[in-house]
Scaffold this motif. Structure first.
Motif, PDB file in Angstrom:
ATOM      1  N   HIS A 163      -0.761 -12.704  -4.504  1.00  0.00           N
ATOM      2  CA  HIS A 163      -2.086 -12.074  -4.492  1.00  0.00           C
ATOM      3  C   HIS A 163      -2.164 -10.766  -5.273  1.00  0.00           C
ATOM      4  O   HIS A 163      -3.137 -10.040  -5.169  1.00  0.00           O
ATOM      5  CB  HIS A 163      -2.530 -11.800  -3.042  1.00  0.00           C
ATOM      6  CG  HIS A 163      -2.809 -13.040  -2.262  1.00  0.00           C
ATOM      7  ND1 HIS A 163      -2.794 -13.068  -0.886  1.00  0.00           N
ATOM      8  CD2 HIS A 163      -3.123 -14.294  -2.671  1.00  0.00           C
ATOM      9  CE1 HIS A 163      -3.095 -14.294  -0.475  1.00  0.00           C
ATOM     10  NE2 HIS A 163      -3.282 -15.053  -1.538  1.00  0.00           N
ATOM     11  N   ARG A 223      -6.460 -13.622  -6.394  1.00  0.00           N
ATOM     12  CA  ARG A 223      -6.652 -14.626  -5.338  1.00  0.00           C
ATOM     13  C   ARG A 223      -8.116 -15.050  -5.209  1.00  0.00           C
ATOM     14  O   ARG A 223      -8.407 -16.126  -4.708  1.00  0.00           O
ATOM     15  CB  ARG A 223      -6.168 -14.073  -4.008  1.00  0.00           C
ATOM     16  CG  ARG A 223      -7.061 -12.979  -3.461  1.00  0.00           C
ATOM     17  CD  ARG A 223      -6.586 -12.436  -2.151  1.00  0.00           C
ATOM     18  NE  ARG A 223      -6.304 -13.439  -1.151  1.00  0.00           N
ATOM     19  CZ  ARG A 223      -6.134 -13.161   0.141  1.00  0.00           C
ATOM     20  NH1 ARG A 223      -6.234 -11.910   0.570  1.00  0.00           N
ATOM     21  NH2 ARG A 223      -5.878 -14.090   1.001  1.00  0.00           N
ATOM     22  N   ASP A 253      -3.868  -7.877  -3.514  1.00  0.00           N
ATOM     23  CA  ASP A 253      -2.732  -7.168  -2.910  1.00  0.00           C
ATOM     24  C   ASP A 253      -2.162  -6.293  -4.035  1.00  0.00           C
ATOM     25  O   ASP A 253      -1.021  -6.462  -4.487  1.00  0.00           O
ATOM     26  CB  ASP A 253      -1.663  -8.145  -2.419  1.00  0.00           C
ATOM     27  CG  ASP A 253      -2.150  -9.009  -1.252  1.00  0.00           C
ATOM     28  OD1 ASP A 253      -3.260  -8.773  -0.748  1.00  0.00           O
ATOM     29  OD2 ASP A 253      -1.399  -9.911  -0.853  1.00  0.00           O
ATOM     30  N   HIS A 267       2.941  -9.787   0.724  1.00  0.00           N
ATOM     31  CA  HIS A 267       1.512  -9.468   0.698  1.00  0.00           C
ATOM     32  C   HIS A 267       1.304  -8.002   1.066  1.00  0.00           C
ATOM     33  O   HIS A 267       2.219  -7.334   1.553  1.00  0.00           O
ATOM     34  CB  HIS A 267       0.759 -10.297   1.751  1.00  0.00           C
ATOM     35  CG  HIS A 267       0.775 -11.760   1.525  1.00  0.00           C
ATOM     36  ND1 HIS A 267      -0.265 -12.435   0.942  1.00  0.00           N
ATOM     37  CD2 HIS A 267       1.716 -12.687   1.803  1.00  0.00           C
ATOM     38  CE1 HIS A 267       0.035 -13.717   0.867  1.00  0.00           C
ATOM     39  NE2 HIS A 267       1.224 -13.904   1.388  1.00  0.00           N
ATOM     40  N   SER A 268       0.037  -7.550   0.887  1.00  0.00           N
ATOM     41  CA  SER A 268      -0.353  -6.296   1.519  1.00  0.00           C
ATOM     42  C   SER A 268      -1.706  -6.505   2.183  1.00  0.00           C
ATOM     43  O   SER A 268      -2.463  -7.409   1.823  1.00  0.00           O
ATOM     44  CB  SER A 268      -0.402  -5.143   0.518  1.00  0.00           C
ATOM     45  OG  SER A 268      -1.441  -5.313  -0.415  1.00  0.00           O
TER      46      SER A 268
END
Ligand SMILES: [Zn+2]
Length: 277
Positions: A19, A66, A42, A159-160
């Protein structure tokens, strides 16, 4: 521009960043503001882990955002209301599709529609061919190669997350997120002892860590994790407030410390055999 980068490693560890892509393909043709759309990225997760290939850790990265196509969804999670014609394959209306966050997004995290047009069946097919298949094929190959080399694979799906969930981001709008959330889909994508080990490791560094809430892991760990065959896949969400200004998307002074912590974490994972936990 490439859609996906795959750098095979030499160790049992594989990382992927689905992402963090910031390249918006020309045929995206979205109606909403780019600045609004970018909040779904992200952002910088690729840079937080850019030490990985140098350590022999396998690496897969998406360069598209994304919001263009979300590889962390199954091909059946398609929102048919976006399309200008009939879709030939089976679809299901799961919770992500209802949030406007299916394979192709309908709404931003703030509930703003992405498009003021219908998407053609052909253009969605093209996104799947260019993004979804290459991403999952690269990851599957790397995970399989690691198992062949070492007898097991630890796969971290990187991810974040925003510090506070926006109105249409998750099923828990307004929730204040902890520093890290580890997801193993309730113990089904990695050995629960590995999940616990990682949570304890991060807590020992002074961080707040939750497991499987509010993010339990989605399609990537579901597809590539199978602990009975020594494929251990964990989703790791890092709170964006630890490393960037969420308004400007610029990294802040916390970035370096977080990157060092992640480097130590990866070194510890390289020294760990999940079969001996
Ligand atoms: Zn993500």
């Amino acid at each position: 521009m490439r859609y996906v980068t795959s750098r095979p490693g030499t160790t049992p560890l594989v990382l992927d960043s689905p992402h963090s892509g910031t390249w918006y393909p020309d045929d995206f043709d979205h109606a909403c503001d780019l600045a609004v759309l970018r909040r779904a990225e992200d952002t910088h997760v690729d840079k937080l882990y850019d030490f990985a290939p140098g350590l022999g850790v396998g690496w897969v990265e998406a360069h598209f955002p994304r919001s263009y196509l979300d590889v962390n969804r199954s091909l059946s999670e398609l929102d048919l209301t976006l399309l200008d014609g009939p879709w030939p394959d089976p679809v299901e209306e799961g919770p992500k599709v209802r949030l406007g966050k299916g394979l192709v997004w309908r709404l931003t995290d703030e509930g703003v529609p992405l498009y003021d047009r219908k998407l053609s069946v052909q253009e969605v097919r093209r996104r799947i061919e260019r993004c979804w298949y290459p991403y999952h094929e690269a990851l599957a190959q790397q995970v399989q190669a690691a198992v062949q080399r070492h007898g097991y694979c630890i796969h971290i799906n990187c991810h974040s997350m925003p510090s506070v969930a926006a109105s249409h981001a998750t099923e828990y709008p307004g929730m204040e997120h902890p520093d890290f959330v580890i997801g193993d889909r309730d113990g089904t994508t990695a050995h629960p002892r590995l999940t616990r080990w990682l949570a304890e490791y991060l807590r020992a560094q002074g961080h707040r860590v939750d497991i499987n809430h509010p993010y339990k892991g989605v399609e990537i760990v579901r597809r590539h994790g199978l602990p009975s065959q020594q494929r251990h896949s964990l989703q790791l969400e890092v709170n964006r407030r630890l490393y960037m200004d969420e308004r400007t998307l610029q990294p802040h002074e916390g970035f370096g410390a977080l990157k060092l912590l992640l480097l130590d974490m990866v070194r510890e994972l390289l020294a760990l055999d999940p079969r001996c936990l």
